[in-house]
Write an enzyme that holds these catalytic residues in place. Structure first.
Site, short mmCIF file in Angstrom:
data_model
loop_
_atom_site.label_atom_id
_atom_site.label_comp_id
_atom_site.label_asym_id
_atom_site.label_seq_id
_atom_site.Cartn_x
_atom_site.Cartn_y
_atom_site.Cartn_z
N CYS A 344 0.79 -1.23 0.00
CA CYS A 344 0.00 0.00 0.00
C CYS A 344 0.83 1.29 0.00
O CYS A 344 0.54 2.20 -0.79
CB CYS A 344 -1.05 -0.02 1.10
SG CYS A 344 -0.67 -1.04 2.52
N ARG A 373 7.44 -10.88 5.06
CA ARG A 373 7.11 -10.59 6.45
C ARG A 373 7.85 -11.57 7.33
O ARG A 373 7.87 -12.76 7.05
CB ARG A 373 5.59 -10.75 6.71
CG ARG A 373 4.78 -9.72 5.98
CD ARG A 373 3.30 -9.84 6.31
NE ARG A 373 2.54 -8.97 5.42
CZ ARG A 373 1.21 -8.96 5.33
NH1 ARG A 373 0.50 -9.77 6.08
NH2 ARG A 373 0.61 -8.14 4.51
N GLN A 391 0.81 -11.14 -3.10
CA GLN A 391 -0.62 -10.89 -2.97
C GLN A 391 -1.21 -10.51 -4.33
O GLN A 391 -0.55 -9.89 -5.14
CB GLN A 391 -0.87 -9.72 -2.02
CG GLN A 391 -0.38 -9.96 -0.62
CD GLN A 391 -0.51 -8.70 0.23
OE1 GLN A 391 -0.10 -7.62 -0.18
NE2 GLN A 391 -1.09 -8.84 1.41
N ASP A 393 -2.95 -8.05 -4.95
CA ASP A 393 -3.29 -6.86 -4.19
C ASP A 393 -3.79 -5.75 -5.12
O ASP A 393 -3.36 -5.66 -6.26
CB ASP A 393 -2.02 -6.37 -3.47
CG ASP A 393 -2.34 -5.46 -2.30
OD1 ASP A 393 -3.52 -5.34 -1.95
OD2 ASP A 393 -1.39 -4.88 -1.74
N HIS A 395 -5.38 -1.46 -4.72
CA HIS A 395 -5.90 -0.37 -3.90
C HIS A 395 -6.78 0.48 -4.78
O HIS A 395 -6.36 0.91 -5.85
CB HIS A 395 -4.76 0.43 -3.28
CG HIS A 395 -3.98 -0.40 -2.32
ND1 HIS A 395 -2.84 -1.07 -2.69
CD2 HIS A 395 -4.22 -0.73 -1.03
CE1 HIS A 395 -2.41 -1.76 -1.65
NE2 HIS A 395 -3.22 -1.58 -0.63
N LYS A 475 -13.99 -3.54 7.66
CA LYS A 475 -13.54 -4.37 6.55
C LYS A 475 -14.54 -5.49 6.29
O LYS A 475 -15.33 -5.85 7.15
CB LYS A 475 -12.17 -4.95 6.83
CG LYS A 475 -12.12 -5.90 8.01
CD LYS A 475 -10.72 -6.46 8.21
CE LYS A 475 -10.64 -7.28 9.49
NZ LYS A 475 -9.27 -7.65 9.84
N HIS A 521 -8.22 -1.24 0.42
CA HIS A 521 -7.28 -2.35 0.22
C HIS A 521 -8.14 -3.56 -0.12
O HIS A 521 -9.09 -3.85 0.59
CB HIS A 521 -6.53 -2.70 1.50
CG HIS A 521 -5.85 -1.55 2.17
ND1 HIS A 521 -4.49 -1.39 2.10
CD2 HIS A 521 -6.31 -0.54 2.93
CE1 HIS A 521 -4.15 -0.32 2.81
NE2 HIS A 521 -5.23 0.21 3.32
#
Length: 648
Positions: A344, A373, A391, A393, A395, A475, A521
């Site tokens: 992000c 991570r 991911q 991912d 946004h 979320k 997200h």
RNA sequence: GCUGCCGUGGCUCAGGGGUAGAGCACCCCCUUGGUAAGGGGGAGGUCGAGAGUUCGAAUCUCUCCGGCAGCACCA
């Protein structure tokens, strides 16, 4: 004594004295019911037969026939029976708590020596003795002081702490299974003999923190499973064996998909077969994203700490980040970077390049973002929970007004993908404002409502998880159910007004002023690694044709067929099919067995008959009959069948 | 990270103070066989790493590393 009215499930009513117990009610109805009774539903509450009923009530007597209450009681009583067995064998062991869980229960003990598998067998034996003794279960409500004194005398510090945590004014209830006593809110069975002695099993021992708090002592937790019948227990055993067969770590090895090694714990070495699955899935996702009006970007792996400080990750997330220090020449201090744990902040950097107009919103920015991570060692699990992952991912930069529509669009997007991948059963959870949060109440009200409305607009219901949202926004979580009924939380959508603020993202509004966008997200698969692990387990390795790493093996029966095998293999490859030839000097039985175990969807067996007729003998994975088809026919059909669902 | 268990050839595992074993896989030979293991032979391991105890350690002890089960973690 005042009178109360009891209403039975058939609508019949009966007057009784307040304080009557369900046991007495059952006895009043019939002797046989009284014998079979295990508990009661009283105004929707699960009641012990011994508890007094003090007000008008809807009442139904439960017997062992009633699954839910019967299982709850069997498992809960077994927890007590197990604790009693443990204390009878080792009187100095301290007891704590033992709730019902999943298919059984657990009970946490404080004991110096670890429980061994032999100990478990001994405990099980003692438990059967207790069950066979048919000891009465008795209950009383005790004054707090008496309970405290009792546990002081017995030297049970954990029980004392539990009492301390029960709110003042709430009843402290004691239960006896025979002479063994435990503090428990109940309900329980009438006597230990009501527990089926042949339908439970102690499964394993593991450490567990007292009260789930990692700063408290670690106790020993013994897990058990229990059912109503021996048959149900063996069905559970079969199910566990089935799950073990599907284990992606085992199949990953057998299918030669990937490996991991200790020089890179929590990271994956993808082999050609596994990487084929990965890239097929990624190609599919990329096409879906383009069709869904996403733009795709790619951002750096190693990023200076300044950005993480600005985003807030440095303060809140540092212990989970891989820190990379670089000793640059002439530098007085080392440059400190971190591998990105999330995409992000980088996406905001892309957004921040150049002025953005309200006309640019919503801006859907996607990345197959590789993240690292530093997960705690104990959290790692195959390719499901790893330290390096990618991911799907994205946004979505938008205004608060656009949240609802964007969310609804996303849900439809996600639903289409789950359907394509073979999952038709999934649910949505809406996590709402937590206690520690930022932002105004009005803003939380609006955004939570937007998410809920979006679910409804897309035609889906949702469950609410009170207080489970992130500190900056609510979320949605999307949980899918696999082929053997396990649940996997994969998709997510989080509303975040915080990061655009911290990283100073803005757009020029219709009014000519700068405004702050909101970020959503969102991910559908979550991570490719975990999702592929789940796919492997869901399909037990038998992936749909389009995802299968090797789609066809063309196997010779006699070596005189080798040339034709090569021709067939080449023709399949020319049409985009992942085909391999197997002309080894082995019998067809051997080849069929090997490639079946390797989960290859199609085996084409080629003998002289096929050579002469220009056919192939087709064997589908999981079927043991074969079908002869002309080569032309197969070449025309298979490419269509092997197409990804969005291209079909 | 915590508790417990585990770490022996590519895989699955046996052994357990006196110089390393099996099956499968691999390589070679024979066999050309119609849909889930044809036969014979061969090669392959400093027993996770390091230190210690011992005349001698894969085996016992300690420390690390990794794995498994749970717990904790997953702003």
């Amino acid at each position: 004594m005042s009178q109360i009215t009891l209403t039975f499930p058939d609508g019949n009513q009966k007057q009784a004295e307040a304080g009557i117990t369900a046991a007495e009610v059952a006895a009043d109805i019939s002797k046989s019911l009284s014998k079979k009774a295990i508990s009661a539903q009283v105004n929707g509450q699960h009641y012990d037969l011994q508890w007094p009923i003090t007000e008008d009530a809807q009442i139904a007597i439960n017997t062992l026939q009633d699954d839910a209450p019967a299982l709850e009681l069997i498992r809960h009583d077994l927890a007590h029976i197990m604790a009693r067995a443990v204390q009878e064998i080792w009187p100095d062991v301290k007891v704590t708590i033992g709730p019902v869980r999943d298919n059984g229960w657990f009970y946490d003990f404080d004991r110096q020596d670890p429980f061994t598998p032999e100990d478990l067998a001994g405990i099980e034996k003692k438990m059967r003795e207790i069950i066979n003794a048919r000891d009465a279960v008795k209950t009383e409500v005790w004054p707090r002081e008496r309970a405290i004194q009792y546990y002081k005398d017995r030297g049970e510090p954990f029980k004392l702490e539990l009492i301390d945590r029960i709110p003042e004014g709430e009843d402290l209830r004691m239960y006896w299974h025979g002479d063994w006593q435990d503090l428990c809110r109940g309900p329980h069975l009438v006597h230990t003999g009501q527990v089926p002695a042949d339908a439970f099993k102690l499964t394993h021992v593991a450490g567990a923190y007292w009260l789930g708090d990692s700063s408290r002592p670690m106790l020993q937790r013994i897990y058990g499973v229990a059912f109503k019948s021996k048959k149900d227990l063996s069905a559970w055993t079969t199910m566990m064996e089935e799950a073990a067969k599907r284990d992606h770590r085992k199949l990953g090895r057998e299918m030669n998909l990937f490996h991991m090694q200790e020089e890179a714990p929590g990271q994956i070495f993808w082999h050609p077969n596994g990487w084929t699955i990965y890239t097929e899935l990624q190609d599919y996702m990329r096409r879906k994203q383009r069709a869904g009006d996403y733009v795709e970007v790619n951002t750096p792996q190693v990023v200076n700490r300044k950005l993480w400080e600005a985003s807030g990750h440095w303060d809140n997330y540092q212990e989970n980040m891989f820190i990379v220090e670089v000793d640059e020449d002439h530098a007085r201090e080392k440059t400190v970077n971190a591998l990105k744990p999330m995409n992000c902040p980088c996406h905001v950097q892309v957004f921040n390049q150049g002025l953005k107009s309200y006309r640019d919103l919503p801006l859907r920015m996607a990345e197959f973002g590789s993240c690292a991570r530093y997960e705690p060692s104990g959290a790692l699990h195959g390719i499901m929970r790893v330290r390096g992952f990618t991911q799907d991912d994205a946004h979505i930069f938008c205004t608060e007004e656009q949240i609802e529509e964007e969310t609804a669009k996303f849900i439809e997007f996600l639903a289409g993908i789950y359907a394509d991948l073979g999952f038709d059963q999934w649910t949505i959870k809406l996590s709402t404002r937590p206690e520690k949060r930022i932002g105004s109440e009005e803003s939380w009200d609006r955004v939570e409502a937007a998410l809920g409305n979006a679910c409804k607009a897309a035609g889906y219901g949702y469950d609410i998880q009170e207080g489970e949202g992130a500190f900056y926004g609510p979320k949605l979580e999307f949980t899918l159910t696999d082929a053997i009924g396990r649940e996997w939380q994969c998709g997510t959508l989080q509303v975040d007004p915080n990061l655009p603020e911290r990283l100073d993202a803005s757009f020029i509004g219709r009014d000519g002023d700068r405004h702050r966008p909101v970020m959503l997200h969102r991910a559908v698969l979550g991570s490719f690694e975990r999702f592929i692990g789940m796919l492997i387990e869901n399909y037990a390795g038998k992936l749909p044709l389009w995802l299968a790493p090797r789609q066809v093996v063309v196997a010779s029966i006699v070596s005189d067929a080798d040339d034709y095998v090569a021709e067939v293999t080449q023709a399949l490859r020319a049409r985009g099919i992942r085909a391999e030839a197997d002309t080894r000097n082995e019998k067809i039985n051997y080849k069929v067995r090997e490639h079946s175990l390797g989960k290859v969807p199609y085996i084409f067996a080629i003998g002289m008959k096929e050579v002469e007729e220009r056919t192939v003998s087709v064997r589908r994975l999981g079927e043991n009959r074969t079908q002869t088809q002309s080569l032309d026919e197969v070449l025309a059909q298979l490419p269509t069948e092997a197409r990804a669902p969005d291209l079909a």
